[in-house]
Design an enzyme around this catalytic site. Structure first.
Site, PDB file in Angstrom:
ATOM      1  NE  ARG A 136      -4.012  -1.986   2.084  1.00 14.72           N
ATOM      2  CZ  ARG A 136      -3.868  -2.998   2.927  1.00 14.72           C
ATOM      3  NH1 ARG A 136      -2.908  -2.975   3.835  1.00 14.72           N
ATOM      4  NH2 ARG A 136      -4.679  -4.010   2.874  1.00 14.72           N
ATOM      5  CE  LYS A 187       0.605  14.396 -14.535  1.00 13.13           C
ATOM      6  NZ  LYS A 187       0.334  14.966 -15.866  1.00 13.13           N
ATOM      7  CD  GLU A 238       8.821  16.133 -22.472  1.00 13.83           C
ATOM      8  OE1 GLU A 238       8.232  17.216 -22.255  1.00 13.83           O
ATOM      9  OE2 GLU A 238       8.211  15.075 -22.737  1.00 13.83           O
ATOM     10  CE  LYS A 279       6.891  17.383 -14.119  1.00 15.56           C
ATOM     11  NZ  LYS A 279       6.863  16.132 -14.811  1.00 15.56           N
ATOM     12  CD  GLU A 299      -2.393  17.397 -15.815  1.00 18.91           C
ATOM     13  OE1 GLU A 299      -1.436  16.688 -15.478  1.00 18.91           O
ATOM     14  OE2 GLU A 299      -2.893  17.403 -16.936  1.00 18.91           O
ATOM     15  NE  ARG A 341       2.056  17.368 -13.020  1.00 19.22           N
ATOM     16  CZ  ARG A 341       2.617  16.518 -12.185  1.00 19.22           C
ATOM     17  NH1 ARG A 341       2.294  16.548 -10.912  1.00 19.22           N
ATOM     18  NH2 ARG A 341       3.497  15.627 -12.604  1.00 19.22           N
ATOM     19  CG  ASN A 384      -0.537  17.963 -20.512  1.00 16.53           C
ATOM     20  OD1 ASN A 384       0.353  17.194 -20.173  1.00 16.53           O
ATOM     21  ND2 ASN A 384      -1.693  18.041 -19.875  1.00 16.53           N
ATOM     22  CG  HIS A 410       3.251  16.407 -23.911  1.00 20.91           C
ATOM     23  ND1 HIS A 410       4.134  17.430 -24.152  1.00 20.91           N
ATOM     24  CD2 HIS A 410       3.952  15.469 -23.233  1.00 20.91           C
ATOM     25  CE1 HIS A 410       5.318  17.122 -23.634  1.00 20.91           C
ATOM     26  NE2 HIS A 410       5.235  15.925 -23.076  1.00 20.91           N
ATOM     27  CG  HIS A 458       0.777  11.921 -25.197  1.00 21.43           C
ATOM     28  ND1 HIS A 458       0.309  12.339 -23.974  1.00 21.43           N
ATOM     29  CD2 HIS A 458       2.095  11.654 -25.020  1.00 21.43           C
ATOM     30  CE1 HIS A 458       1.310  12.339 -23.093  1.00 21.43           C
ATOM     31  NE2 HIS A 458       2.400  11.935 -23.708  1.00 21.43           N
ATOM     32  CG  HIS A 494       7.878  10.884 -24.630  1.00 21.23           C
ATOM     33  ND1 HIS A 494       6.507  10.800 -24.580  1.00 21.23           N
ATOM     34  CD2 HIS A 494       8.210  11.988 -23.909  1.00 21.23           C
ATOM     35  CE1 HIS A 494       6.032  11.797 -23.853  1.00 21.23           C
ATOM     36  NE2 HIS A 494       7.045  12.535 -23.429  1.00 21.23           N
TER      37      HIS A 494
HETATM   38  P1  NAD Z   1      13.300   5.158 -21.657  1.00 21.58           P
HETATM   39  O1  NAD Z   1      13.175   5.078 -20.195  1.00 21.58           O
HETATM   40  O2  NAD Z   1      12.684   4.075 -22.465  1.00 21.58           O
HETATM   41  O3  NAD Z   1      14.845   5.277 -22.036  1.00 21.58           O
HETATM   42  C1  NAD Z   1      15.198   5.338 -23.405  1.00 21.58           C
HETATM   43  C2  NAD Z   1      16.254   4.296 -23.750  1.00 21.58           C
HETATM   44  O4  NAD Z   1      17.502   4.748 -23.259  1.00 21.58           O
HETATM   45  C3  NAD Z   1      16.031   2.911 -23.167  1.00 21.58           C
HETATM   46  O5  NAD Z   1      16.400   1.955 -24.109  1.00 21.58           O
HETATM   47  C4  NAD Z   1      16.987   2.862 -21.984  1.00 21.58           C
HETATM   48  O6  NAD Z   1      17.430   1.560 -21.704  1.00 21.58           O
HETATM   49  C5  NAD Z   1      18.118   3.716 -22.467  1.00 21.58           C
HETATM   50  N1  NAD Z   1      18.863   4.411 -21.427  1.00 21.58           N
HETATM   51  C6  NAD Z   1      18.360   5.143 -20.416  1.00 21.58           C
HETATM   52  N2  NAD Z   1      19.350   5.746 -19.739  1.00 21.58           N
HETATM   53  C7  NAD Z   1      20.513   5.361 -20.328  1.00 21.58           C
HETATM   54  C8  NAD Z   1      21.873   5.680 -20.098  1.00 21.58           C
HETATM   55  N3  NAD Z   1      22.241   6.553 -19.169  1.00 21.58           N
HETATM   56  N4  NAD Z   1      22.797   5.090 -20.884  1.00 21.58           N
HETATM   57  C9  NAD Z   1      22.426   4.243 -21.898  1.00 21.58           C
HETATM   58  N5  NAD Z   1      21.155   3.946 -22.177  1.00 21.58           N
HETATM   59  C10 NAD Z   1      20.203   4.503 -21.402  1.00 21.58           C
HETATM   60  O7  NAD Z   1      12.690   6.521 -22.226  1.00 21.58           O
HETATM   61  P2  NAD Z   1      12.622   8.019 -21.690  1.00 21.58           P
HETATM   62  O8  NAD Z   1      12.605   8.859 -22.908  1.00 21.58           O
HETATM   63  O9  NAD Z   1      13.621   8.303 -20.642  1.00 21.58           O
HETATM   64  O10 NAD Z   1      11.195   8.094 -21.001  1.00 21.58           O
HETATM   65  C11 NAD Z   1      10.005   7.939 -21.731  1.00 21.58           C
HETATM   66  C12 NAD Z   1       8.913   7.538 -20.773  1.00 21.58           C
HETATM   67  O11 NAD Z   1       8.775   8.559 -19.813  1.00 21.58           O
HETATM   68  C13 NAD Z   1       7.560   7.352 -21.435  1.00 21.58           C
HETATM   69  O12 NAD Z   1       6.970   6.193 -20.939  1.00 21.58           O
HETATM   70  C14 NAD Z   1       6.772   8.589 -20.999  1.00 21.58           C
HETATM   71  O13 NAD Z   1       5.388   8.327 -20.901  1.00 21.58           O
HETATM   72  C15 NAD Z   1       7.383   8.823 -19.634  1.00 21.58           C
HETATM   73  N6  NAD Z   1       7.239  10.197 -19.147  1.00 21.58           N
HETATM   74  C16 NAD Z   1       6.701  10.367 -17.912  1.00 21.58           C
HETATM   75  C17 NAD Z   1       6.570  11.639 -17.397  1.00 21.58           C
HETATM   76  C18 NAD Z   1       6.041  11.812 -15.997  1.00 21.58           C
HETATM   77  O14 NAD Z   1       5.762  12.951 -15.602  1.00 21.58           O
HETATM   78  N7  NAD Z   1       5.927  10.765 -15.219  1.00 21.58           N
HETATM   79  C19 NAD Z   1       6.988  12.745 -18.133  1.00 21.58           C
HETATM   80  C20 NAD Z   1       7.553  12.548 -19.407  1.00 21.58           C
HETATM   81  C21 NAD Z   1       7.683  11.246 -19.904  1.00 21.58           C
HETATM   82  N1  GLY Z   2       4.993  15.519 -17.842  1.00 24.61           N
HETATM   83  C1  GLY Z   2       3.799  16.214 -17.509  1.00 24.61           C
HETATM   84  C2  GLY Z   2       3.533  16.268 -16.045  1.00 24.61           C
HETATM   85  O1  GLY Z   2       4.311  15.784 -15.260  1.00 24.61           O
HETATM   86  O2  GLY Z   2       2.543  16.794 -15.640  1.00 24.61           O
END
Ligand code: NAD
Ligand code: GLY
Length: 393
Positions: A150, A172, A214, A252, A262, A267, A271, A274, A278, A291
């Site tokens: 939990r 998030k 971003e 941020k 949000e 917040r 977007n 986005h 998206h 992404h």
């Molecule tokens: P990811 O986590 O898939 O990483 C991209 C690639 O890079 C992967 O293959 C990973 O293994 C590799 N990688 C990561 N760090 C590395 C490093 N230091 N050295 C070598 N390889 C490395 O992708 P991302 O772009 O970091 O994140 C995208 C995700 O984030 C999506 O799912 C998106 O929805 C989410 N996201 C969430 C928020 C939020 O507020 N929670 C905001 C923006 C994006």
């Molecule tokens: N990446 C958008 C948010 O965190 O609200």
């Protein structure tokens, strides 16, 4: 709980949501405090931090000795050894849990497998989760921490630009389902975020460059001066200053503080780019388009609609587009992606759940607002616009 009682905390920048007048002085070690009452935490940004994680956690108010490190196979191969050694030498008992790299690991199945593996390893409500990786690992590990017994605390150690400037801050968490991205999840703030710019040195070029979508978004909605700083970066290097990362994180953080869940429209400014981004990301198989690449297209669409509905100066649009191009990000939609498909995916997006289109527009670099003036026909026009080549400035 404020778990990391730094002696010389600097809230940076200090004026909430007011980056227009300049960001003030830059401290020697950027530290961004996210002020969320009993969920407040710090984001520390410093080269070489990964190897000091154990020492930092031991010095914090986090009492857990059992640590479940969650990472993906690629990131773990580069960076888990440093992290595990640091934790062990500070007296922690870490276990490592890896998932295959990539978006398809952000699933309910993966979350359940991780929770079960943690239970088998003897973790319980006194354990701590440490997320080592990009946004996929951070979102998934945060979700696991939110539901395990939990809810247990977690620490983010982001290793991509996307994760360092965006996803690791704000709480998030969640997973994807076949029907759409990020549709299951919850808010669960980390207890601490450790950003080590040196971890970026192992990122492949494409993954490094995509993250700047971003950062460019942050500049477009809150910090016009940062457009020049980003323009000065070498997209082929992996060197990003701690100050530039902290400047993004502070943007941020100030928005999250003002509208954590949000619900106040603030917040939602994050977007920007986005909505259509998206829709495009969901129109291709997971992993085909990164992404940040989809967000680059979404930003171009949002700039087009900002010119139409917010009197954005086309020269300002061109400045942002030139920056996206500099980072090798796409501005023209693949002709195989049908407008109807993008519109269909858009309709499933949770931002449309209430039935109304609330679209983020900018009237000038550094400013943004949520508009109710964008119609489905506008969205179609914007997607059509993405099929035209960008005119050189
Ligand atoms: P990811 O986590 O898939 O990483 C991209 C690639 O890079 C992967 O293959 C990973 O293994 C590799 N990688 C990561 N760090 C590395 C490093 N230091 N050295 C070598 N390889 C490395 O992708 P991302 O772009 O970091 O994140 C995208 C995700 O984030 C999506 O799912 C998106 O929805 C989410 N996201 C969430 C928020 C939020 O507020 N929670 C905001 C923006 C994006
Ligand atoms: N990446 C958008 C948010 O965190 O609200």
């Amino acid at each position: 709980m404020d778990v990391f009682p730094f002696r010389n905390r600097i809230c940076w920048p200090d004026s909430a949501l007011d980056t227009g007048g300049g960001l003030g002085h830059v401290p020697a070690m950027p530290l961004v405090h996210v002020d969320l009452a009993d969920r407040a935490y710090d984001v520390v940004v410093e080269a070489g931090l990964l190897g000091r994680t154990g020492e930092i956690l031991a010095d914090s108010a986090l009492k857990s000795r059992r640590v479940a490190v969650i990472s993906d196979e690629t990131v773990a191969a580069f960076h888990a050894e440093t992290l595990l050694a640091s934790l062990a030498s500070a007296g922690f008992r870490p276990t490592l849990h890896t998932i295959p790299a990539g978006e398809s690991s952000k699933s309910m199945t993966a979350a359940e497998s991780l929770c079960r593996a943690m239970i088998r390893e003897g973790h319980d409500r006194r354990s701590l989760v440490v997320a080592l990786g990009g946004g996929v690992v951070g979102d998934l590990a945060g979700f696991v921490a939110a539901i395990f017994y939990r809810g247990i605390p977690f620490v983010q150690i982001p290793t991509t630009i996307v994760a360092q400037v965006d996803s690791s801050v704000g709480g998030k968490t969640g997973v994807n389902v076949c029907e759409g991205k990020n549709l299951l999840g919850c808010f669960h703030q980390p207890s601490l975020v450790l950003v080590d710019p040196e971890t970026l040195h192992t990122l492949p070029g494409r993954e490094f460059r995509e993250g700047f979508a971003e950062a460019i978004k942050h500049a477009a909605i809150r910090d016009a001066a940062m457009l020049d700083e980003l323009a000065a970066l070498d997209p082929e290097s992996r060197d990003v200053s701690a100050d530039l990362l902290a400047r993004n994180i502070a943007i941020k953080a100030r928005i999250v503080e003002a509208d954590e869940h949000e619900t106040k429209g603030l917040r939602a400014l994050l977007n920007f780019g986005h909505t259509i981004g998206h829709g495009i990301e969901a129109s291709v198989p997971y992993g085909e388009m990164l992404h940040g690449e989809a967000i680059s297209l979404g930003l171009r669409a949002a700039l087009f609609l900002s010119e139409r509905h917010a009197r954005l100066d086309p020269a300002a649009s061109a400045r942002v587009l030139a920056l996206l191009e500099k980072f090798g990000l796409p501005l023209v939609l693949d002709p195989h992606i049908a407008t109807e498909t993008v519109m269909d995916r858009l309709a499933r997006d949770k931002k449309f759940a209430a039935g109304a289109i609330r679209f983020v527009l900018t009237d000038a670099p550094g400013g943004a607002f949520v508009s109710a003036d964008v119609s489905p026909a506008d969205l179609q026009d914007a997607i059509t616009h993405l099929r035209t080549p960008r005119n050189p400035v």
